[in-house]
Design a protein around this motif. Sequence first.
Motif, PDB file in Angstrom:
ATOM      1  N   THR A   1      -7.518  -0.159  10.335  1.00 65.40           N
ATOM      2  CA  THR A   1      -7.966  -1.285   9.516  1.00 65.40           C
ATOM      3  C   THR A   1      -8.322  -0.809   8.104  1.00 65.40           C
ATOM      4  O   THR A   1      -8.038  -1.507   7.131  1.00 65.40           O
ATOM      5  N   THR A   2      -8.913   0.383   7.998  1.00 60.65           N
ATOM      6  CA  THR A   2      -9.189   0.942   6.676  1.00 60.65           C
ATOM      7  C   THR A   2      -7.884   1.194   5.929  1.00 60.65           C
ATOM      8  O   THR A   2      -7.759   0.889   4.740  1.00 60.65           O
ATOM      9  N   ALA A   3      -6.899   1.734   6.638  1.00 62.08           N
ATOM     10  CA  ALA A   3      -5.602   2.006   6.016  1.00 62.08           C
ATOM     11  C   ALA A   3      -4.914   0.718   5.578  1.00 62.08           C
ATOM     12  O   ALA A   3      -4.383   0.641   4.464  1.00 62.08           O
ATOM     13  N   TRP A   4      -4.901  -0.303   6.441  1.00 66.47           N
ATOM     14  CA  TRP A   4      -4.296  -1.573   6.037  1.00 66.47           C
ATOM     15  C   TRP A   4      -4.983  -2.119   4.788  1.00 66.47           C
ATOM     16  O   TRP A   4      -4.317  -2.590   3.859  1.00 66.47           O
ATOM     17  N   GLY A   5      -6.310  -2.089   4.758  1.00 65.51           N
ATOM     18  CA  GLY A   5      -7.027  -2.566   3.569  1.00 65.51           C
ATOM     19  C   GLY A   5      -6.590  -1.823   2.321  1.00 65.51           C
ATOM     20  O   GLY A   5      -6.368  -2.426   1.261  1.00 65.51           O
ATOM     21  N   HIS A   6      -6.445  -0.513   2.440  1.00 70.64           N
ATOM     22  CA  HIS A   6      -5.989   0.312   1.323  1.00 70.64           C
ATOM     23  C   HIS A   6      -4.585  -0.100   0.881  1.00 70.64           C
ATOM     24  O   HIS A   6      -4.346  -0.374  -0.300  1.00 70.64           O
ATOM     25  N   HIS A   7      -3.640  -0.116   1.822  1.00 71.72           N
ATOM     26  CA  HIS A   7      -2.242  -0.405   1.484  1.00 71.72           C
ATOM     27  C   HIS A   7      -2.051  -1.819   0.942  1.00 71.72           C
ATOM     28  O   HIS A   7      -1.260  -2.028   0.024  1.00 71.72           O
ATOM     29  N   LEU A   8      -2.766  -2.768   1.504  1.00 71.86           N
ATOM     30  CA  LEU A   8      -2.634  -4.138   1.018  1.00 71.86           C
ATOM     31  C   LEU A   8      -3.190  -4.268  -0.402  1.00 71.86           C
ATOM     32  O   LEU A   8      -2.610  -4.966  -1.232  1.00 71.86           O
ATOM     33  N   THR A   9      -4.287  -3.577  -0.691  1.00 75.89           N
ATOM     34  CA  THR A   9      -4.920  -3.690  -2.010  1.00 75.89           C
ATOM     35  C   THR A   9      -4.168  -2.919  -3.088  1.00 75.89           C
ATOM     36  O   THR A   9      -3.766  -3.490  -4.109  1.00 75.89           O
ATOM     37  N   VAL A  10      -3.971  -1.614  -2.884  1.00 80.27           N
ATOM     38  CA  VAL A  10      -3.346  -0.800  -3.933  1.00 80.27           C
ATOM     39  C   VAL A  10      -1.825  -0.863  -3.893  1.00 80.27           C
ATOM     40  O   VAL A  10      -1.161  -0.403  -4.818  1.00 80.27           O
ATOM     41  N   GLY A  11      -1.296  -1.435  -2.823  1.00 81.47           N
ATOM     42  CA  GLY A  11       0.150  -1.553  -2.684  1.00 81.47           C
ATOM     43  C   GLY A  11       0.634  -2.965  -2.927  1.00 81.47           C
ATOM     44  O   GLY A  11       1.023  -3.322  -4.039  1.00 81.47           O
ATOM     45  N   LEU A  12       0.558  -3.790  -1.893  1.00 85.58           N
ATOM     46  CA  LEU A  12       1.156  -5.130  -1.960  1.00 85.58           C
ATOM     47  C   LEU A  12       0.469  -6.047  -2.969  1.00 85.58           C
ATOM     48  O   LEU A  12       1.137  -6.676  -3.792  1.00 85.58           O
ATOM     49  N   GLN A  13      -0.830  -6.140  -2.923  1.00 88.26           N
ATOM     50  CA  GLN A  13      -1.539  -7.035  -3.850  1.00 88.26           C
ATOM     51  C   GLN A  13      -1.323  -6.591  -5.300  1.00 88.26           C
ATOM     52  O   GLN A  13      -1.094  -7.429  -6.176  1.00 88.26           O
ATOM     53  N   ALA A  14      -1.378  -5.306  -5.553  1.00 87.64           N
ATOM     54  CA  ALA A  14      -1.138  -4.800  -6.912  1.00 87.64           C
ATOM     55  C   ALA A  14       0.269  -5.155  -7.372  1.00 87.64           C
ATOM     56  O   ALA A  14       0.462  -5.654  -8.493  1.00 87.64           O
ATOM     57  N   LEU A  15       1.250  -4.930  -6.515  1.00 89.66           N
ATOM     58  CA  LEU A  15       2.637  -5.240  -6.853  1.00 89.66           C
ATOM     59  C   LEU A  15       2.809  -6.725  -7.172  1.00 89.66           C
ATOM     60  O   LEU A  15       3.441  -7.093  -8.164  1.00 89.66           O
ATOM     61  N   MET A  16       2.225  -7.579  -6.350  1.00 88.51           N
ATOM     62  CA  MET A  16       2.340  -9.023  -6.553  1.00 88.51           C
ATOM     63  C   MET A  16       1.638  -9.484  -7.824  1.00 88.51           C
ATOM     64  O   MET A  16       1.979 -10.525  -8.374  1.00 88.51           O
ATOM     65  N   ALA A  17       0.664  -8.711  -8.279  1.00 86.76           N
ATOM     66  CA  ALA A  17      -0.074  -9.062  -9.500  1.00 86.76           C
ATOM     67  C   ALA A  17       0.581  -8.470 -10.746  1.00 86.76           C
ATOM     68  O   ALA A  17       0.060  -8.619 -11.851  1.00 86.76           O
ATOM     69  N   GLY A  18       1.699  -7.772 -10.574  1.00 85.86           N
ATOM     70  CA  GLY A  18       2.403  -7.200 -11.714  1.00 85.86           C
ATOM     71  C   GLY A  18       1.943  -5.805 -12.098  1.00 85.86           C
ATOM     72  O   GLY A  18       2.366  -5.264 -13.113  1.00 85.86           O
ATOM     73  N   ALA A  19       1.079  -5.220 -11.280  1.00 81.61           N
ATOM     74  CA  ALA A  19       0.611  -3.851 -11.533  1.00 81.61           C
ATOM     75  C   ALA A  19       1.514  -2.866 -10.788  1.00 81.61           C
ATOM     76  O   ALA A  19       2.364  -3.265  -9.995  1.00 81.61           O
ATOM     77  N   GLU A  20       1.286  -1.607 -11.024  1.00 87.23           N
ATOM     78  CA  GLU A  20       2.056  -0.576 -10.333  1.00 87.23           C
ATOM     79  C   GLU A  20       1.480  -0.380  -8.927  1.00 87.23           C
ATOM     80  O   GLU A  20       0.280  -0.143  -8.770  1.00 87.23           O
ATOM     81  N   ALA A  21       2.336  -0.496  -7.926  1.00 85.92           N
ATOM     82  CA  ALA A  21       1.911  -0.251  -6.547  1.00 85.92           C
ATOM     83  C   ALA A  21       1.737   1.241  -6.333  1.00 85.92           C
ATOM     84  O   ALA A  21       2.385   2.054  -6.991  1.00 85.92           O
ATOM     85  N   ARG A  22       0.851   1.589  -5.407  1.00 87.22           N
ATOM     86  CA  ARG A  22       0.623   2.995  -5.071  1.00 87.22           C
ATOM     87  C   ARG A  22       0.906   3.226  -3.586  1.00 87.22           C
ATOM     88  O   ARG A  22      -0.018   3.378  -2.778  1.00 87.22           O
ATOM     89  N   PRO A  23       2.197   3.245  -3.212  1.00 87.63           N
ATOM     90  CA  PRO A  23       2.531   3.505  -1.811  1.00 87.63           C
ATOM     91  C   PRO A  23       2.302   4.976  -1.467  1.00 87.63           C
ATOM     92  O   PRO A  23       2.186   5.821  -2.365  1.00 87.63           O
ATOM     93  N   VAL A  24       2.253   5.273  -0.183  1.00 84.43           N
ATOM     94  CA  VAL A  24       2.186   6.658   0.263  1.00 84.43           C
ATOM     95  C   VAL A  24       3.508   7.327  -0.117  1.00 84.43           C
ATOM     96  O   VAL A  24       4.584   6.757   0.059  1.00 84.43           O
ATOM     97  N   THR A  25       3.410   8.532  -0.666  1.00 80.85           N
ATOM     98  CA  THR A  25       4.582   9.336  -1.015  1.00 80.85           C
ATOM     99  C   THR A  25       4.423  10.694  -0.325  1.00 80.85           C
ATOM    100  O   THR A  25       3.319  11.026   0.134  1.00 80.85           O
ATOM    101  N   PRO A  26       5.482  11.483  -0.268  1.00 83.77           N
ATOM    102  CA  PRO A  26       5.311  12.816   0.324  1.00 83.77           C
ATOM    103  C   PRO A  26       4.190  13.617  -0.345  1.00 83.77           C
ATOM    104  O   PRO A  26       3.442  14.319   0.334  1.00 83.77           O
ATOM    105  N   SER A  27       4.037  13.466  -1.649  1.00 83.64           N
ATOM    106  CA  SER A  27       3.000  14.236  -2.348  1.00 83.64           C
ATOM    107  C   SER A  27       1.603  13.625  -2.242  1.00 83.64           C
ATOM    108  O   SER A  27       0.614  14.325  -2.456  1.00 83.64           O
ATOM    109  N   SER A  28       1.498  12.336  -1.896  1.00 82.13           N
ATOM    110  CA  SER A  28       0.172  11.709  -1.796  1.00 82.13           C
ATOM    111  C   SER A  28      -0.289  11.510  -0.357  1.00 82.13           C
ATOM    112  O   SER A  28      -1.418  11.075  -0.126  1.00 82.13           O
TER     113      SER A  28
END
Length: 161
Positions: free
Chosen positions: A120-147
């Motif tokens: 649930t903590t992970a979903w909150g993170h991914h939805l906020t910094v990933g999907l919600q950011a992307l939908m708001a026109g900001a840069e999404a921060r998905p998990v990458t090999p380096s992150s």
Amino acid sequence: MENDNFTSTFTAPCTPSEAFSFAAQPNIWWNTMISGSARHVAESFIYEVPGIHYSKSRVSESLAGRRLSWQVIPSEHRLELDEWVGTDVIFEFVELSHGTRVDFTHVGLRPQLACHSVCTTAWGHHLTVGLQALMAGAEARPVTPSSAAEVAAEVGAQKAG
């Protein structure tokens, strides 16, 4: 039962069709290591954070601009998160006068599961910094090999033994 699901709701300044399109591309908001396709019924994709999490999902419902559902299916991978198998990840998109309400539900992510707190903590993170950011026109921060290690530490995930 409502308490057997993880839910999150947010509003995005985009149309339901745009919100659907963003959600259907989890490799740009959730994890760049996702392989496969997540948009059309019967397509499938693999979500993996090496050494931590592996799951396979199949698109079970795809109503453009309205609803997108993924069912987690057995993969027989050694790191498969058994607790996720048979659960459903659902996005519902509701048009508002000022954008779109996104209702996210992970059906079956129950509090009794060992992974509940981390997941649930992970979903909150991914939805906020990933999907919600992307939908708001900001840069999404998905998990990458380096992150991956940094995000895992942030959400409390641990490498499999």
